[in-house]
Design an enzyme around this catalytic site. Sequence first.
Site, PDB file in Angstrom:
ATOM      1  N   ASP A 140      15.534  -2.663  25.668  1.00 44.16           N
ATOM      2  CA  ASP A 140      16.639  -3.265  24.914  1.00 44.16           C
ATOM      3  C   ASP A 140      17.254  -4.438  25.693  1.00 44.16           C
ATOM      4  O   ASP A 140      17.867  -4.228  26.740  1.00 44.16           O
ATOM      5  CB  ASP A 140      17.749  -2.222  24.702  1.00 44.16           C
ATOM      6  CG  ASP A 140      17.761  -1.652  23.298  1.00 44.16           C
ATOM      7  OD1 ASP A 140      17.091  -2.211  22.416  1.00 44.16           O
ATOM      8  OD2 ASP A 140      18.451  -0.633  23.093  1.00 44.16           O
ATOM      9  N   TYR A 158       4.712  -4.779  19.127  1.00 42.10           N
ATOM     10  CA  TYR A 158       5.175  -5.267  17.816  1.00 42.10           C
ATOM     11  C   TYR A 158       5.425  -6.779  17.876  1.00 42.10           C
ATOM     12  O   TYR A 158       4.909  -7.545  17.055  1.00 42.10           O
ATOM     13  CB  TYR A 158       6.457  -4.520  17.411  1.00 42.10           C
ATOM     14  CG  TYR A 158       7.221  -5.197  16.308  1.00 42.10           C
ATOM     15  CD1 TYR A 158       6.682  -5.280  15.029  1.00 42.10           C
ATOM     16  CD2 TYR A 158       8.472  -5.779  16.542  1.00 42.10           C
ATOM     17  CE1 TYR A 158       7.371  -5.922  14.015  1.00 42.10           C
ATOM     18  CE2 TYR A 158       9.162  -6.413  15.533  1.00 42.10           C
ATOM     19  CZ  TYR A 158       8.613  -6.485  14.270  1.00 42.10           C
ATOM     20  OH  TYR A 158       9.294  -7.132  13.270  1.00 42.10           O
ATOM     21  N   ASN A 179       0.833  -1.214   0.000  1.00 41.76           N
ATOM     22  CA  ASN A 179       0.000   0.000   0.000  1.00 41.76           C
ATOM     23  C   ASN A 179       0.866   1.263   0.000  1.00 41.76           C
ATOM     24  O   ASN A 179       0.338   2.373   0.037  1.00 41.76           O
ATOM     25  CB  ASN A 179      -0.989   0.005   1.181  1.00 41.76           C
ATOM     26  CG  ASN A 179      -0.295   0.154   2.520  1.00 41.76           C
ATOM     27  OD1 ASN A 179       0.933   0.207   2.594  1.00 41.76           O
ATOM     28  ND2 ASN A 179      -1.080   0.217   3.586  1.00 41.76           N
ATOM     29  N   GLY A 219       6.579   1.741   2.311  1.00 43.96           N
ATOM     30  CA  GLY A 219       7.515   1.234   1.304  1.00 43.96           C
ATOM     31  C   GLY A 219       7.846   2.299   0.269  1.00 43.96           C
ATOM     32  O   GLY A 219       7.383   3.439   0.372  1.00 43.96           O
ATOM     33  N   ALA A 241       4.604  -7.478   4.554  1.00 43.32           N
ATOM     34  CA  ALA A 241       3.954  -6.203   4.873  1.00 43.32           C
ATOM     35  C   ALA A 241       3.580  -6.118   6.350  1.00 43.32           C
ATOM     36  O   ALA A 241       2.767  -6.896   6.834  1.00 43.32           O
ATOM     37  CB  ALA A 241       2.704  -6.037   4.017  1.00 43.32           C
ATOM     38  N   ALA A 242       4.198  -5.179   7.059  1.00 44.57           N
ATOM     39  CA  ALA A 242       3.910  -4.990   8.485  1.00 44.57           C
ATOM     40  C   ALA A 242       4.585  -3.711   8.953  1.00 44.57           C
ATOM     41  O   ALA A 242       5.547  -3.244   8.328  1.00 44.57           O
ATOM     42  CB  ALA A 242       4.445  -6.167   9.303  1.00 44.57           C
ATOM     43  N   ARG A 277      18.090   2.564  26.065  1.00 42.74           N
ATOM     44  CA  ARG A 277      16.777   2.637  25.426  1.00 42.74           C
ATOM     45  C   ARG A 277      15.877   1.607  26.102  1.00 42.74           C
ATOM     46  O   ARG A 277      16.268   0.451  26.274  1.00 42.74           O
ATOM     47  CB  ARG A 277      16.919   2.330  23.932  1.00 42.74           C
ATOM     48  CG  ARG A 277      15.631   2.440  23.155  1.00 42.74           C
ATOM     49  CD  ARG A 277      15.864   2.324  21.655  1.00 42.74           C
ATOM     50  NE  ARG A 277      16.269   0.988  21.250  1.00 42.74           N
ATOM     51  CZ  ARG A 277      16.512   0.623  19.989  1.00 42.74           C
ATOM     52  NH1 ARG A 277      16.416   1.520  19.018  1.00 42.74           N
ATOM     53  NH2 ARG A 277      16.869  -0.602  19.697  1.00 42.74           N
ATOM     54  N   THR A 282      10.062 -12.379  13.696  1.00 47.29           N
ATOM     55  CA  THR A 282      11.106 -11.573  14.345  1.00 47.29           C
ATOM     56  C   THR A 282      11.619 -12.215  15.628  1.00 47.29           C
ATOM     57  O   THR A 282      10.870 -12.929  16.319  1.00 47.29           O
ATOM     58  CB  THR A 282      10.525 -10.181  14.686  1.00 47.29           C
ATOM     59  OG1 THR A 282      11.440  -9.500  15.552  1.00 47.29           O
ATOM     60  CG2 THR A 282       9.208 -10.282  15.431  1.00 47.29           C
TER      61      THR A 282
HETATM   62  N1  UDP Z   1      21.277   1.655  19.057  1.00 50.30           N
HETATM   63  C1  UDP Z   1      22.002   2.729  19.535  1.00 50.30           C
HETATM   64  N2  UDP Z   1      21.743   3.975  19.026  1.00 50.30           N
HETATM   65  C2  UDP Z   1      20.807   4.185  18.042  1.00 50.30           C
HETATM   66  C3  UDP Z   1      20.083   3.074  17.558  1.00 50.30           C
HETATM   67  C4  UDP Z   1      20.350   1.826  18.098  1.00 50.30           C
HETATM   68  O1  UDP Z   1      22.847   2.584  20.412  1.00 50.30           O
HETATM   69  O2  UDP Z   1      20.614   5.340  17.646  1.00 50.30           O
HETATM   70  C5  UDP Z   1      21.530   0.317  19.618  1.00 50.30           C
HETATM   71  C6  UDP Z   1      20.292  -0.304  20.247  1.00 50.30           C
HETATM   72  O3  UDP Z   1      20.175   0.118  21.592  1.00 50.30           O
HETATM   73  C7  UDP Z   1      20.593  -1.789  20.094  1.00 50.30           C
HETATM   74  C8  UDP Z   1      21.423  -1.862  18.812  1.00 50.30           C
HETATM   75  O4  UDP Z   1      21.893  -0.537  18.570  1.00 50.30           O
HETATM   76  O5  UDP Z   1      21.407  -2.224  21.159  1.00 50.30           O
HETATM   77  C9  UDP Z   1      20.602  -2.287  17.614  1.00 50.30           C
HETATM   78  O6  UDP Z   1      19.443  -1.509  17.587  1.00 50.30           O
HETATM   79  P1  UDP Z   1      18.476  -1.460  16.334  1.00 50.30           P
HETATM   80  O7  UDP Z   1      17.415  -0.436  16.635  1.00 50.30           O
HETATM   81  O8  UDP Z   1      19.273  -1.274  15.089  1.00 50.30           O
HETATM   82  O9  UDP Z   1      17.850  -2.915  16.259  1.00 50.30           O
HETATM   83  P2  UDP Z   1      17.074  -3.781  17.385  1.00 50.30           P
HETATM   84  O10 UDP Z   1      18.109  -4.650  18.020  1.00 50.30           O
HETATM   85  O11 UDP Z   1      16.406  -2.842  18.316  1.00 50.30           O
HETATM   86  O12 UDP Z   1      16.113  -4.584  16.561  1.00 50.30           O
END
Ligand code: UDP
Length: 328
Positions: free
Chosen positions: A289, A146, A38, A42, A79-80, A286, A122
Amino acid sequence: MTVSARKRILVTGGAGYIGSNTTLQLLDAGYDVVVVDNLSRGHREAVDPARLRVVNLLDTEGLVRVMSEAPVDAVIHFAAYIAVGESMKVPELYFHNNVAGSLSLFTAMIRTGIKKLVFSSTAAVYGMPERVPILETEPYAPVNAYGESKVMVEKMLQWFDQIHGLRSICLRYFNAAGADPAGRVGESHEPETHLIPLLFRAVRTGVPVTLFGDDYATPDGTCIRDYVHVTDLASAHILAVEALSAGRPSAGYNAGTGRGFSVKEVLQAVEEVVGCAVPHSIGPRREGDPPLLVANSDRLQQDLAWVPRYSDITTIVKTGWAWELRKN
Ligand code: UDP
């Protein structure tokens, strides 16, 4: 490889990052492909216009029309929505698009008699696993909306198999990264949240990227992830289609390399490839994580003969950087 009788594959989300890479690889391998997207997230230019059908997944009738144009052998469903942070602010978007959208797709498949599906899942279905490298036997324990939306679809698929004989392979990706080695398609999310494209952006713009925490219980204090090249992920989808065609039963597979890299190691790999320092600062962690996410992908390698060929960190960064330069 050429595919006898040019099997037709319907790819949902074929204008997205992994979908567009897989579409090109399917065409390279001799498949006929029709893309449903859609274009909400993308990129129109990532798909041959003759192959693109701009249809919303929730439009079951529209999907049935596309599926009725010519016999479809299998569906690959990308698609998601994929942004973890957004899913924790507007979960309704994720359950609507990812879960209800998938249900509409499966309904259209049943109505048109398509019984093979490869599903884009995932590592987020596992949440914060206790045992790493993660095996497929690890229970579902998502920690964000998610991940939950993907679990719900995986569970629906189990019922669709039992009741309708719709066989599926769920590929649980770890950190998809890199770009098509021929430079045709690559990663472009807006807003971008992924580490490697953000490191590239910092190099291009001079605006520092924030590393999210350096006080984790890992060797250098930053989080460790399993980065897998998008071209290797694409080949896993094609192997999955072939396995379903050969009669393999439904299954879920981890798609990763078994080798983890810390945020600082990735930063260093980027510096080596681009030949200059990446401006960065250390920020707070974050939320949500996990410190360490690494796949055990032995099952995928054994059952489907998957061999990752591009997933060393240097090739990931080199192909990604070439795409970044081309895109900008
Ligand atoms: N990360 C970071 N700074 C950023 C984005 C990601 O330090 O601006 C870190 C994030 O905390 C994780 C790793 O990079 O440890 C991979 O993050 P990403 O969002 O790429 O993929 P995820 O593992 O969340 O699917």
